[in-house]
Design a protein around this motif. Sequence first.
Motif, PDB file in Angstrom:
ATOM      1  N   THR A   1      -8.257   9.498 -18.787  1.00 56.28           N
ATOM      2  CA  THR A   1      -7.693   8.328 -19.458  1.00 56.28           C
ATOM      3  C   THR A   1      -6.178   8.429 -19.519  1.00 56.28           C
ATOM      4  N   ASP A   2      -5.663   9.625 -19.861  1.00 56.57           N
ATOM      5  CA  ASP A   2      -4.216   9.822 -19.882  1.00 56.57           C
ATOM      6  C   ASP A   2      -3.619   9.597 -18.495  1.00 56.57           C
ATOM      7  N   TYR A   3      -4.308  10.080 -17.473  1.00 55.80           N
ATOM      8  CA  TYR A   3      -3.840   9.900 -16.097  1.00 55.80           C
ATOM      9  C   TYR A   3      -3.751   8.421 -15.745  1.00 55.80           C
ATOM     10  N   TYR A   4      -4.783   7.662 -16.070  1.00 58.44           N
ATOM     11  CA  TYR A   4      -4.794   6.239 -15.728  1.00 58.44           C
ATOM     12  C   TYR A   4      -3.788   5.444 -16.554  1.00 58.44           C
ATOM     13  N   HIS A   5      -3.595   5.815 -17.804  1.00 53.76           N
ATOM     14  CA  HIS A   5      -2.577   5.145 -18.620  1.00 53.76           C
ATOM     15  C   HIS A   5      -1.187   5.390 -18.055  1.00 53.76           C
ATOM     16  N   ARG A   6      -0.920   6.613 -17.654  1.00 56.29           N
ATOM     17  CA  ARG A   6       0.393   6.928 -17.083  1.00 56.29           C
ATOM     18  C   ARG A   6       0.594   6.216 -15.747  1.00 56.29           C
ATOM     19  N   LEU A   7      -0.441   6.203 -14.933  1.00 57.05           N
ATOM     20  CA  LEU A   7      -0.352   5.517 -13.644  1.00 57.05           C
ATOM     21  C   LEU A   7      -0.141   4.020 -13.842  1.00 57.05           C
ATOM     22  N   LEU A   8      -0.859   3.423 -14.785  1.00 57.48           N
ATOM     23  CA  LEU A   8      -0.683   2.005 -15.093  1.00 57.48           C
ATOM     24  C   LEU A   8       0.735   1.725 -15.564  1.00 57.48           C
ATOM     25  N   ARG A   9       1.259   2.588 -16.403  1.00 57.91           N
ATOM     26  CA  ARG A   9       2.625   2.419 -16.904  1.00 57.91           C
ATOM     27  C   ARG A   9       3.633   2.505 -15.766  1.00 57.91           C
ATOM     28  N   LEU A  10       3.445   3.451 -14.857  1.00 56.34           N
ATOM     29  CA  LEU A  10       4.355   3.582 -13.716  1.00 56.34           C
ATOM     30  C   LEU A  10       4.280   2.375 -12.779  1.00 56.34           C
ATOM     31  N   LEU A  11       3.063   1.975 -12.439  1.00 51.38           N
ATOM     32  CA  LEU A  11       2.897   0.838 -11.528  1.00 51.38           C
ATOM     33  C   LEU A  11       3.441  -0.444 -12.135  1.00 51.38           C
ATOM     34  N   SER A  12       3.124  -0.681 -13.386  1.00 52.92           N
ATOM     35  CA  SER A  12       3.591  -1.885 -14.054  1.00 52.92           C
ATOM     36  C   SER A  12       5.109  -1.883 -14.199  1.00 52.92           C
ATOM     37  N   GLY A  13       5.647  -0.764 -14.614  1.00 51.83           N
ATOM     38  CA  GLY A  13       7.097  -0.674 -14.800  1.00 51.83           C
ATOM     39  C   GLY A  13       7.864  -0.897 -13.516  1.00 51.83           C
ATOM     40  N   TRP A  14       7.462  -0.230 -12.455  1.00 48.12           N
ATOM     41  CA  TRP A  14       8.173  -0.389 -11.182  1.00 48.12           C
ATOM     42  C   TRP A  14       7.947  -1.762 -10.578  1.00 48.12           C
ATOM     43  N   ALA A  15       6.789  -2.353 -10.783  1.00 48.48           N
ATOM     44  CA  ALA A  15       6.550  -3.720 -10.296  1.00 48.48           C
ATOM     45  C   ALA A  15       7.473  -4.707 -11.006  1.00 48.48           C
ATOM     46  N   ASN A  16       7.630  -4.545 -12.311  1.00 44.17           N
ATOM     47  CA  ASN A  16       8.519  -5.441 -13.042  1.00 44.17           C
ATOM     48  C   ASN A  16       9.985  -5.231 -12.669  1.00 44.17           C
TER      49      ASN A  16
ATOM     50  N   TYR B   1       0.835  -1.206   0.000  1.00 51.51           N
ATOM     51  CA  TYR B   1       0.000   0.000   0.000  1.00 51.51           C
ATOM     52  C   TYR B   1       0.870   1.255   0.000  1.00 51.51           C
ATOM     53  N   ALA B   2       1.915   1.266   0.813  1.00 54.37           N
ATOM     54  CA  ALA B   2       2.809   2.425   0.877  1.00 54.37           C
ATOM     55  C   ALA B   2       3.528   2.636  -0.455  1.00 54.37           C
ATOM     56  N   LEU B   3       3.993   1.562  -1.077  1.00 61.37           N
ATOM     57  CA  LEU B   3       4.691   1.690  -2.355  1.00 61.37           C
ATOM     58  C   LEU B   3       3.760   2.192  -3.455  1.00 61.37           C
ATOM     59  N   LEU B   4       2.550   1.650  -3.498  1.00 59.57           N
ATOM     60  CA  LEU B   4       1.598   2.104  -4.508  1.00 59.57           C
ATOM     61  C   LEU B   4       1.262   3.579  -4.318  1.00 59.57           C
ATOM     62  N   ASN B   5       1.073   3.982  -3.085  1.00 55.43           N
ATOM     63  CA  ASN B   5       0.773   5.395  -2.834  1.00 55.43           C
ATOM     64  C   ASN B   5       1.967   6.290  -3.123  1.00 55.43           C
ATOM     65  N   ALA B   6       3.171   5.801  -2.904  1.00 51.39           N
ATOM     66  CA  ALA B   6       4.360   6.582  -3.249  1.00 51.39           C
ATOM     67  C   ALA B   6       4.419   6.832  -4.750  1.00 51.39           C
ATOM     68  N   ILE B   7       4.066   5.829  -5.535  1.00 49.63           N
ATOM     69  CA  ILE B   7       4.054   6.000  -6.985  1.00 49.63           C
ATOM     70  C   ILE B   7       2.956   6.979  -7.402  1.00 49.63           C
ATOM     71  N   VAL B   8       1.802   6.898  -6.757  1.00 43.71           N
ATOM     72  CA  VAL B   8       0.712   7.828  -7.063  1.00 43.71           C
ATOM     73  C   VAL B   8       1.120   9.259  -6.706  1.00 43.71           C
ATOM     74  N   VAL B   9       1.756   9.447  -5.556  1.00 44.94           N
ATOM     75  CA  VAL B   9       2.230  10.785  -5.163  1.00 44.94           C
ATOM     76  C   VAL B   9       3.257  11.292  -6.167  1.00 44.94           C
ATOM     77  N   TYR B  10       4.164  10.416  -6.591  1.00 45.19           N
ATOM     78  CA  TYR B  10       5.153  10.809  -7.595  1.00 45.19           C
ATOM     79  C   TYR B  10       4.457  11.252  -8.884  1.00 45.19           C
ATOM     80  N   GLU B  11       3.475  10.476  -9.304  1.00 42.16           N
ATOM     81  CA  GLU B  11       2.772  10.784 -10.544  1.00 42.16           C
ATOM     82  C   GLU B  11       2.063  12.122 -10.452  1.00 42.16           C
ATOM     83  N   ARG B  12       1.444  12.384  -9.316  1.00 42.79           N
ATOM     84  CA  ARG B  12       0.689  13.644  -9.158  1.00 42.79           C
ATOM     85  C   ARG B  12       1.604  14.853  -9.017  1.00 42.79           C
ATOM     86  N   SER B  13       2.801  14.639  -8.508  1.00 38.69           N
ATOM     87  CA  SER B  13       3.679  15.780  -8.247  1.00 38.69           C
ATOM     88  C   SER B  13       4.578  16.135  -9.424  1.00 38.69           C
ATOM     89  N   THR B  14       4.629  15.303 -10.439  1.00 39.34           N
ATOM     90  CA  THR B  14       5.436  15.647 -11.609  1.00 39.34           C
ATOM     91  C   THR B  14       4.711  16.690 -12.436  1.00 39.34           C
TER      92      THR B  14
END
Length: 147
Positions: free
Chosen positions: A43-58, A22-35
Motif C-alpha cells: 500500500t505504501d508503495y502504491y501510494h508513493r507511486l501514485l503521488r509521483l505519477l500524479s505530481g509529475w503529470a501535473n 509508456y517510457a515516462l511512466l516506466n522511468a518514474i517507476v524505475v526512479y521510485e524503485r531505485s530510491t
Amino acid sequence: MEASNDGGIVLSLFLMVAAIAYALLNAIVVYERSTGIAINTKTDYYHRLLRLLSGWANLGNSVVHILLIVYTLAHKGNDSDYWIEERKLGGIEGPVGLTVLNFLVGLSALRGYSMMFSIGWNSFVALAGTLLPVVWPRFVEEGLAAW
C-alpha cells in the motif's frame, strides 16, 4: 483534387504518444524503485507511486500550458481566420490560471502535502476535459479537418 486518407499518420502519432507515455511512466517507476526509501507494505508503495505519477503529470501539464501561452503570444499579430477565431475565445488568462493550478497540484503531490487536492483536481479535469464544449467542437471541426 483527390481527398487523401491520413489514417496512417494519425495512427503513427497515436503510437508515438503511447510509446513516450509508456517510457515516462516506466522511468518514474524505475526512479521510485531505485530510491533508498524504505517501504513497508504494498500500500505504501502504491501510494508513493501514485503521488509521483500524479505530481509529475501535473507539472508536465503546467509546462504544456506554458508552451501554449508562448505559442499564443507568438501569433498575437497573425490575422488568419484561425487566430481571429482563437482570439474570440479569450486571451491567455485561462491557460495562465491552469498553469499555476497544475503547478501547485503537482508540487503538493510531490512534496507529500495532500493527495486529496491532487485526486480531486485530476478527477475534475478528467470529467470536465472530456465534456468541455469549448475544446472539442473546435478540435473536431478544424483540427481533424486540417489533418
